[in-house]
Design a protein around this motif. Structure first.
Motif, PDB file in Angstrom:
ATOM      1  N   MET A 189       0.894  -1.164   0.293  1.00  0.00           N
ATOM      2  CA  MET A 189      -0.176  -0.193  -0.412  1.00  0.00           C
ATOM      3  C   MET A 189       1.019   0.935   0.118  1.00  0.00           C
ATOM      4  N   VAL A 190       0.127   2.884   0.051  1.00  0.00           N
ATOM      5  CA  VAL A 190       0.868   3.673   0.408  1.00  0.00           C
ATOM      6  C   VAL A 190       0.313   4.525   0.935  1.00  0.00           C
ATOM      7  N   ILE A 191       1.458   5.111   2.435  1.00  0.00           N
ATOM      8  CA  ILE A 191       1.535   5.119   3.425  1.00  0.00           C
ATOM      9  C   ILE A 191       2.471   6.504   3.242  1.00  0.00           C
ATOM     10  N   ASP A 192       1.737   7.903   4.274  1.00  0.00           N
ATOM     11  CA  ASP A 192       1.813   8.482   3.956  1.00  0.00           C
ATOM     12  C   ASP A 192       1.697  10.125   5.344  1.00  0.00           C
ATOM     13  N   ALA A 193       1.809  10.923   5.063  1.00  0.00           N
ATOM     14  CA  ALA A 193       1.625  11.777   5.802  1.00  0.00           C
ATOM     15  C   ALA A 193       1.146  11.549   7.056  1.00  0.00           C
ATOM     16  N   ASP A 194       0.355  11.330   8.154  1.00  0.00           N
ATOM     17  CA  ASP A 194      -0.479  11.032   9.333  1.00  0.00           C
ATOM     18  C   ASP A 194      -0.203   9.790   9.733  1.00  0.00           C
ATOM     19  N   VAL A 242      -1.246  14.295  -3.495  1.00  0.00           N
ATOM     20  CA  VAL A 242      -1.446  14.826  -4.898  1.00  0.00           C
ATOM     21  C   VAL A 242      -0.330  13.600  -4.796  1.00  0.00           C
ATOM     22  N   LEU A 243       0.637  12.684  -4.953  1.00  0.00           N
ATOM     23  CA  LEU A 243       1.871  12.292  -4.830  1.00  0.00           C
ATOM     24  C   LEU A 243       1.180  10.847  -4.406  1.00  0.00           C
ATOM     25  N   THR A 244       0.932  10.866  -3.590  1.00  0.00           N
ATOM     26  CA  THR A 244       0.523   9.564  -2.929  1.00  0.00           C
ATOM     27  C   THR A 244      -1.319   9.316  -3.530  1.00  0.00           C
ATOM     28  N   GLY A 245      -2.129  10.338  -4.700  1.00  0.00           N
ATOM     29  CA  GLY A 245      -2.912   9.538  -5.370  1.00  0.00           C
ATOM     30  C   GLY A 245      -2.364   8.839  -6.194  1.00  0.00           C
TER      31      GLY A 245
END
Length: 511
Positions: free
Chosen positions: A349-354, A443-446
């Motif tokens: 998965m993609v894991i970002d930010a918080d 945006v990059l996460t998406g």
């Protein structure tokens, strides 16, 4: 494009000489000849004063060859030997003698006792003092020469790498580096060209192919690669005429909280623009109206609580890829929900930010992160995740080791976003300072989630996502400018970034 280490460049020189049955001085002649062609093409015999500063190693030898060609073609040349020690390499000495054989104006030897030469703003300075082999701080008098070159306002051209710059560590207090207007790097760019502490020392650079053995260069694996259009084209999967949305995956974006719904809106829209067949956003109930008003193309799921944050993550969507973190916050209820969610996941998965911040604060959660998951931290989030670092090189080493230990992919966001997995670094060549704006990371996460949902391998999704994100921004600033760029603008130009992948270069206009 491969980025070779110092040892690999030296080995390429050796193998090239052996295969072509050439003495090594001939390779120096070749490099200096290509340097001359580059300079001559631009000066066309102009009588501007040229000052060539040569060290006493191979880089200095290249400068000597260049100086000889300039002399032989009637340029106004003064050559200096920066005699920083007594160990002159044999090829340098041969190039030195060849220059002396064609002119009565022999090179001027500079030592610690010498008065530094005057350099005017009208001069062109060729910096061939140190190359990639520098491994210790130059002597103080050499640093003073560097400072004089920098203060002169002359046009400075560095050979291979600016003198004073190291290949494997950042500058320290007291270091002085020549500041060129342009750097001609032999065969391939060097890693320092892309790092925050070293890249600002160069205004511009280009690659000069000096004919090193192509078989060695092609077959030799490197720890660093530069990712651009040609690399991304090879990963791209085209769509056939009878394709339908079910063939391009279902993306699930998890995040949002009171006051931060914009992050998940941006991520969800970016996943659609990246080509995901369907997108669902999982948000707190408070965010459904915002989401469905802003993005009618995106479906919504919510937790079963009427709060301002996510209190559980329990969705019905059968997702092909999941991105989690944008706008989610770190409320204790959300932390508990993320913990339960991670324990149930098996696919990358993609894991970002918080989501990164939660994992950084609760390191035991790392054991539940699926292999090949893609973390997309900015530098603050990265520091929380892996700890502090000494300099850019230490940061890359620690990040690479962390990613390998946990079998994950880490995308280090920055001016030259660097992705690492299995101790290898991939440097992105698209993007601009306009991306330094709120929401661009969402945006990059998406984008990466949307690519992952379409069946791209996690490494491909990460590298392509970073490239398209940056390329969209490069196209968008033609309309909005760097200061005026917003994250939503990047999304609007993602389609253009895809189109640009196969655009033909513009034909030069007839005079």
């Amino acid at each position: 494009m491969k980025i070779y280490s110092r040892a690999q460049i030296y080995e390429a020189d050796k193998i090239t000489a052996e295969k072509e049955s050439l003495p090594s001085i001939n390779l120096m002649e070749r490099a200096g000849g290509y340097l001359y062609e580059w300079v001559h093409e631009r000066l066309q015999g102009g009588k501007v004063p040229i000052k060539v500063f040569c060290g006493i190693g191979n880089n200095g030898g290249d400068g000597m060859v260049l100086a000889r060609y300039l002399v032989e073609n009637n340029y106004n040349v003064t050559t200096y030997v920066v005699n920083y020690n007594t160990k002159r390499v044999p090829d340098f000495l041969e190039a030195y003698d060849r220059l002396k054989s064609v002119t009565k104006n022999w090179p001027i030897v500079l030592t610690e006792e010498s008065v530094l030469p005057e350099i005017s703003p009208q001069d062109i300075v060729i910096d061939a003092i140190f190359g990639i082999g520098l491994n210790r701080a130059p002597q103080d008098w050499v640093k003073k020469l560097f400072s004089a070159i920098n203060a002169s306002n002359a046009y400075v051209l560095s050979v291979d790498i600016p003198s004073g710059m190291y290949m494997d560590r950042s500058p320290e207090e007291g270091d002085v580096i020549v500041l060129p207007r342009f750097t001609l790097s032999f065969q391939a760019p060097k890693l320092p060209f892309f790092l925050p502490a070293t890249a600002p020392f160069m205004q511009a650079w280009d690659i000069l192919d000096i004919g090193l053995d192509p078989e060695y260069l092609a077959k030799t694996p490197t720890d660093v690669e530069l990712i651009g259009k040609q690399e991304v084209i090879q990963m791209y999967k085209s769509r056939h005429q009878f394709a339908h949305k079910g063939m391009f995956g279902h993306s699930l974006l998890i995040g949002g909280s009171y006051g931060k719904m914009g992050a998940i809106v941006l991520a969800s829209k970016a996943a659609m623009r990246a080509g995901s067949g369907m997108v669902t956003a999982y948000v707190p109930q408070i965010g459904v109206q915002i989401l469905q008003t802003a993005l009618p193309e995106v479906m919504a799921e919510t937790d079963n609580f009427n709060g301002k944050v996510l209190e559980e993550i329990d969705f019905q969507t059968e997702a092909n890829a999941i991105g989690i973190g944008p706008g989610m916050g770190t409320d204790p209820k959300t932390v508990k929900a993320v913990e339960g969610f991670l324990k149930a996941q098996k696919n990358p998965m993609v894991i970002d930010a918080d989501a990164i911040n939660i994992i950084a604060a609760h390191p035991a959660l790392l054991e539940h992160v699926p292999n090949l998951s893609i973390f997309t931290p900015h530098l603050g989030e990265l520091e929380r995740l892996i700890g502090t670092w000494k300099d850019d090189f230490d940061r890359l080493e620690k990040t690479s080791k962390f990613a390998k230990t946990h079998d994950i992919i880490i995308v280090i966001k920055g001016a030259h976003t660097i992705t690492t997995h299995d101790m290898k670094l991939y440097i992105n060549d698209s993007g601009n300072p306009g991306l330094a704006t709120a929401g661009s990371g969402d945006v990059l996460t998406g984008v990466i989630t949307g690519l992952l949902a379409q069946g791209y391998h996690p490494m491909e999704a990460a590298l392509m996502g970073v490239y398209f994100h940056g390329r969209a921004a490069d196209i968008a600033i033609n309309q909005y400018g760097i200061e005026g760029l917003m994250a939503g603008d990047v999304i609007e130009f993602l389609g253009r970034a895809y189109m640009d992948l196969f655009a033909k270069p513009e034909e030069p206009k007839a005079p």
